[in-house]
Design an enzyme around this catalytic site. Structure first.
Site, mmCIF file in Angstrom:
data_model
loop_
_atom_site.group_PDB
_atom_site.id
_atom_site.type_symbol
_atom_site.label_atom_id
_atom_site.label_comp_id
_atom_site.label_asym_id
_atom_site.label_seq_id
_atom_site.Cartn_x
_atom_site.Cartn_y
_atom_site.Cartn_z
ATOM 1 N N PHE A 24 0.854 -1.461 0.282
ATOM 2 C CA PHE A 24 -0.202 0.229 -0.381
ATOM 3 C C PHE A 24 0.842 1.092 0.160
ATOM 4 O O PHE A 24 1.827 1.207 1.105
ATOM 5 C CB PHE A 24 -0.649 -0.264 1.425
ATOM 6 C CG PHE A 24 -1.608 1.470 1.531
ATOM 7 C CD1 PHE A 24 -2.724 1.318 0.612
ATOM 8 C CD2 PHE A 24 -1.831 2.259 1.950
ATOM 9 C CE1 PHE A 24 -3.717 2.611 0.999
ATOM 10 C CE2 PHE A 24 -2.623 3.616 2.706
ATOM 11 C CZ PHE A 24 -3.355 3.152 2.043
ATOM 12 N N GLY A 25 0.857 2.021 -0.910
ATOM 13 C CA GLY A 25 1.537 3.237 -1.315
ATOM 14 C C GLY A 25 0.678 4.376 -0.784
ATOM 15 O O GLY A 25 -0.857 4.343 -1.409
ATOM 16 N N TYR A 26 0.705 5.440 -0.331
ATOM 17 C CA TYR A 26 0.393 6.301 0.766
ATOM 18 C C TYR A 26 0.795 7.555 0.363
ATOM 19 O O TYR A 26 0.856 8.908 0.163
ATOM 20 C CB TYR A 26 -0.395 6.570 2.206
ATOM 21 C CG TYR A 26 1.411 6.281 2.860
ATOM 22 C CD1 TYR A 26 1.505 5.320 3.226
ATOM 23 C CD2 TYR A 26 1.817 7.644 2.930
ATOM 24 C CE1 TYR A 26 2.460 4.864 4.069
ATOM 25 C CE2 TYR A 26 2.350 7.310 4.273
ATOM 26 C CZ TYR A 26 3.460 6.677 4.163
ATOM 27 O OH TYR A 26 4.451 6.365 5.359
ATOM 28 N N GLY A 27 1.727 7.609 -0.399
ATOM 29 C CA GLY A 27 3.211 9.324 -0.657
ATOM 30 C C GLY A 27 3.658 8.993 -1.640
ATOM 31 O O GLY A 27 3.085 8.960 -3.035
ATOM 32 N N SER A 28 4.774 8.967 -1.888
ATOM 33 C CA SER A 28 5.440 9.243 -3.381
ATOM 34 C C SER A 28 4.739 8.203 -4.125
ATOM 35 O O SER A 28 5.169 7.199 -5.722
ATOM 36 C CB SER A 28 7.418 8.809 -3.837
ATOM 37 O OG SER A 28 7.372 8.226 -3.088
ATOM 38 N N GLU A 99 13.016 3.146 0.492
ATOM 39 C CA GLU A 99 11.947 3.705 1.594
ATOM 40 C C GLU A 99 12.949 3.160 2.966
ATOM 41 O O GLU A 99 12.160 3.488 4.202
ATOM 42 C CB GLU A 99 10.643 2.246 1.883
ATOM 43 C CG GLU A 99 9.793 2.535 0.853
ATOM 44 C CD GLU A 99 10.171 4.356 1.024
ATOM 45 O OE1 GLU A 99 9.203 4.754 1.609
ATOM 46 O OE2 GLU A 99 9.315 4.687 -0.929
HETATM 47 C C1 SIN Z 1 4.440 5.543 1.137
HETATM 48 O O1 SIN Z 1 4.660 6.355 -0.867
HETATM 49 O O2 SIN Z 1 3.768 5.022 0.801
HETATM 50 C C2 SIN Z 1 5.694 6.008 1.130
HETATM 51 C C3 SIN Z 1 6.828 7.120 1.599
HETATM 52 C C4 SIN Z 1 7.359 7.982 0.270
HETATM 53 O O3 SIN Z 1 7.575 6.800 -0.253
HETATM 54 O O4 SIN Z 1 6.953 8.872 0.011
#
Ligand code: SIN
Length: 187
Positions: A24-28, A99
């Site tokens: 699950f990705g929430y940012g980049s 990460e």
């Molecule tokens: C994410 O995207 O889920 C983790 C945080 C990031 O790498 O921005």
């Protein structure tokens, strides 16, 4: 805890016995999926909210001048939408490296946005005890910090603006992200 989490993630959570894993990705990870995946589906998690409270030493800042990137903060009533990717376990060699700046892998329940159902998946969480954690600040202070930061992956403002655009494309409103975007655009 050290801010380099590669070895910790590999030791505490081996995944190689699994055929595939949902990430699950929430940012980049929403807007920059530079890895092979088997499936991609919008999803959300409950009980967490996005916050620009994590320092970035390796992507959007440097150890001397960290940028500000996202982590998740536990909040009982919150919902956080993002993008889920089904990947083979070897993909985590790359992801753990990407990460590595304070993020630990955590399993949680992902709820699909466009179909009924749910699955267990992994996300990267930077908690308050990692050495790169920066914590809360006002929206304007966070926007000013983002405006002046850059690192090997580029301008910190690009991280914020691409994320905000990706959320809009998903029809997802995130008050924290959009308020900081507005504050940045006013600078
Ligand atoms: C994410 O995207 O889920 C983790 C945080 C990031 O790498 O921005």
């Amino acid at each position: 805890m050290s801010h380099n989490t590669i070895a910790i993630n590999q030791q505490r959570q081996p995944l190689n016995h699994l055929k595939s894993v949902w990430l699950f990705g929430y940012g980049s990870l929403i807007y920059k999926a530079d890895f092979a995946y088997l499936n991609r589906k919008p999803a959300c998690i409950y009980g967490w909210q996005r916050r620009f409270w994590q320092g970035s030493h390796d992507h959007r800042g440097t150890p001397e001048a960290p940028g500000r990137v996202l982590t998740l903060v536990e909040t009982a009533t919150a919902r956080c939408a993002g993008m889920a990717y089904e990947v083979t376990p070897d993909t985590f060699e790359y992801l753990d490296h990407r990460e590595k700046n304070g993020y630990l892998r955590v399993f949680t329940t992902l709820h699909w946005l466009d179909t009924p159902g749910q699955t267990e998946g992994v996300l990267y969480l930077a908690s308050a005890d990692n050495a790169a954690y920066l914590g809360p600040e006002s929206d304007t202070a966070i926007a000013a910090h983002i405006a002046r930061s850059k690192g090997p992956s580029g301008e910190n403002s690009e991280y914020l603006l691409k994320l905000a655009a990706a959320l809009r494309e998903m029809n997802e409103h995130d008050e924290h992200v959009f308020a900081i975007e507005q504050a940045l655009l006013k600078l």
